[in-house]
Design a protein around this motif. Sequence first.
Motif, short mmCIF file in Angstrom:
data_model
loop_
_atom_site.label_atom_id
_atom_site.label_comp_id
_atom_site.label_asym_id
_atom_site.label_seq_id
_atom_site.Cartn_x
_atom_site.Cartn_y
_atom_site.Cartn_z
N UNK A 1 0.43 1.20 -7.28
CA UNK A 1 0.71 2.21 -8.34
C UNK A 1 1.31 3.58 -7.76
N UNK A 2 2.64 3.77 -8.35
CA UNK A 2 3.12 5.25 -7.99
C UNK A 2 3.24 6.00 -9.32
N UNK B 1 14.08 -13.11 3.50
CA UNK B 1 14.53 -11.83 2.82
C UNK B 1 13.29 -11.31 2.01
N UNK B 2 13.35 -9.97 1.79
CA UNK B 2 12.53 -9.36 1.22
C UNK B 2 12.85 -8.25 0.10
N UNK B 3 11.93 -7.83 -0.61
CA UNK B 3 12.59 -6.99 -1.80
C UNK B 3 11.49 -5.95 -2.35
N UNK B 4 11.81 -5.16 -3.05
CA UNK B 4 10.66 -4.43 -3.64
C UNK B 4 11.06 -4.28 -5.32
N UNK B 5 10.17 -4.51 -6.04
CA UNK B 5 10.47 -4.47 -7.25
C UNK B 5 9.51 -3.38 -8.15
N UNK B 6 9.53 -3.18 -9.27
CA UNK B 6 8.78 -2.27 -9.89
C UNK B 6 8.43 -2.80 -11.53
N UNK C 1 0.98 -1.27 0.03
CA UNK C 1 -0.09 -0.12 0.05
C UNK C 1 1.00 1.30 0.11
N UNK C 2 0.09 2.30 -0.15
CA UNK C 2 0.87 3.56 -0.13
C UNK C 2 1.21 4.43 -1.49
N UNK C 3 0.77 3.57 -2.65
CA UNK C 3 1.01 4.32 -3.80
C UNK C 3 0.14 5.31 -4.05
N UNK D 1 10.31 7.15 -12.05
CA UNK D 1 9.92 6.30 -11.35
C UNK D 1 8.72 5.79 -11.05
N UNK D 2 7.81 6.49 -12.29
CA UNK D 2 6.47 5.94 -12.14
C UNK D 2 6.53 4.44 -12.78
N UNK D 3 5.59 3.67 -11.93
CA UNK D 3 5.37 2.38 -12.07
C UNK D 3 4.60 1.81 -11.07
N UNK D 4 4.17 0.32 -11.18
CA UNK D 4 3.59 -0.63 -10.26
C UNK D 4 4.74 -1.07 -9.30
#
Length: 123
Positions: free
Chosen positions: A118-119, A32-37, A6-8, A89-92
Amino acid sequence: VQLQASGGGLVQAGGSLRLSCAASGRTSTNYAMGWFRRAPGKERECIALINRSGGSTYYADSVKGRFTIPRDSAKNTLYLQMNSLKPEDTAVYYCAATRSSIVLVCTTNYDYWGQGTLVTVSS
C-alpha cells in the motif's frame, strides 16, 4: 516464481518512494515483469512494464516522467522508483511476471503476482 513486494508506506505529495519486488524460485530474467496498481474504488491499472533484458520499458501516461522501473538481475529484484508523488497515486501496488512472448503490452496475461503493497500519498 514467487514475488514479494515491499516498500509501500505513507509519503507527502511531492515526495519519493521506491518499491521492491523480490523474485524467488526461477530466475527473474526468464520473465517480463510489471507494476500495476489498484486505487480505492477503481479498476486495476497497468503502470509500468519491462522486458526480460531490462532494455525496454513501457509507462502509462499517468506516471510517465515520474516513475521508473529498473530491474537488478543479479539480485532477482524489480523496483519501482516513484518521484513527484501525487495524492492520486494512492493505491495498492502489485508486481507481476509473465512468461508470454508478448511484452510491454498491458493486455498480456501475467502469470505470477506479488501480494501488493500500500502506498498512501497525503496532500
